[in-house]
Scaffold this motif. Structure first.
Motif, short mmCIF file in Angstrom:
data_model
loop_
_atom_site.label_atom_id
_atom_site.label_comp_id
_atom_site.label_asym_id
_atom_site.label_seq_id
_atom_site.Cartn_x
_atom_site.Cartn_y
_atom_site.Cartn_z
N GLU A 21 0.82 -1.21 0.00
CA GLU A 21 0.00 0.00 0.00
C GLU A 21 0.86 1.25 0.00
O GLU A 21 0.47 2.27 -0.59
N GLY A 25 0.26 3.73 -2.88
CA GLY A 25 -0.11 5.09 -2.54
C GLY A 25 0.79 6.12 -3.18
O GLY A 25 0.35 7.20 -3.56
N TYR A 31 -0.63 -2.42 -6.00
CA TYR A 31 -0.97 -3.14 -4.77
C TYR A 31 -1.20 -4.63 -5.04
O TYR A 31 -0.62 -5.49 -4.39
N GLU A 57 -8.78 -4.68 -1.22
CA GLU A 57 -8.98 -3.68 -2.26
C GLU A 57 -10.42 -3.18 -2.33
O GLU A 57 -10.67 -2.09 -2.86
N SER A 58 -11.36 -3.94 -1.83
CA SER A 58 -12.77 -3.53 -1.87
C SER A 58 -12.97 -2.19 -1.17
O SER A 58 -13.71 -1.33 -1.66
N PHE A 59 -12.33 -2.03 -0.03
CA PHE A 59 -12.52 -0.80 0.75
C PHE A 59 -11.86 0.40 0.08
O PHE A 59 -12.45 1.48 0.00
N THR A 60 -10.64 0.23 -0.42
CA THR A 60 -9.97 1.36 -1.07
C THR A 60 -10.65 1.71 -2.39
O THR A 60 -10.77 2.88 -2.74
N THR A 61 -11.11 0.70 -3.11
CA THR A 61 -11.82 0.96 -4.36
C THR A 61 -13.15 1.65 -4.11
O THR A 61 -13.52 2.57 -4.85
N ALA A 63 -13.86 3.63 -1.61
CA ALA A 63 -13.57 5.02 -1.22
C ALA A 63 -13.20 5.85 -2.44
O ALA A 63 -13.69 6.99 -2.61
N GLY A 64 -12.38 5.30 -3.33
CA GLY A 64 -12.00 6.02 -4.54
C GLY A 64 -13.18 6.22 -5.48
O GLY A 64 -13.34 7.30 -6.07
N SER A 67 -15.41 8.96 -4.14
CA SER A 67 -14.78 10.26 -4.37
C SER A 67 -14.96 10.71 -5.82
O SER A 67 -15.31 11.86 -6.08
#
Length: 144
Positions: A21, A25, A31, A57-61, A63-64, A67
């Motif tokens: 990450e 990042g 990742y 990756e589900s959570f970061t995707t 959030a992105g 956004s």
């Protein structure tokens, strides 16, 4: 199960995700490639590698995606066209990997290794590519 063999594998997976990450990042990509490569080197079965990476990756995707949606960067018609295909592909992939992944791991691992090598080389090529000053002009939301 592989977790019973080595009680410390969780900590290796945690360290792998953390380091991957940091790279992702800073570069915006890599990742999945980094995690897949390292976890396969740790002899984690392919279904567990896939499940752990995709659940993280589900959570970061999400959030992105949220956004981008709030900023108006989403083509809603394209999303609705791709949505059913993405669901079908993910279900077929998950079922196939969970059903055949451990039994055919000796075949799947070299294929995944070659694919991640290809992706890793592309990431390195993009990381060291000379930056251009010409940017694509985008239409702003409030312009006539």
């Amino acid at each position: 199960m592989f977790l019973n063999k080595d009680g410390h594998i969780f900590y290796w997976m945690l360290l792998t995700g953390f380091l991957a990450e940091i790279v992702a990042g800073s570069m915006g990509m890599g990742y999945g490639v980094i995690c897949t490569t390292i976890l396969l080197l740790l002899n984690v079965p392919p279904p567990v590698v896939s499940a752990s990476i995709h659940s993280a990756e589900s959570f970061t995707t999400a959030a992105g995606s949220f956004s981008h949606y709030k900023l108006g960067n989403v083509n809603k018609k394209l999303v609705w066209v791709l949505f059913p295909l993405a669901i079908a592909g993910s279900v077929i992939g998950a079922l196939t990997l969970s059903h055949y992944g451990e039994y055919y791991a000796h075949i799947v691992k070299p294929i995944i290794a070659c694919y991640t090598l290809y992706l890793g080389l592309n990431i390195l090529r993009n990381a060291f590519k000379e930056k251009t000053k010409d940017r694509i002009k985008t239409k702003k939301k409030n312009q006539p």
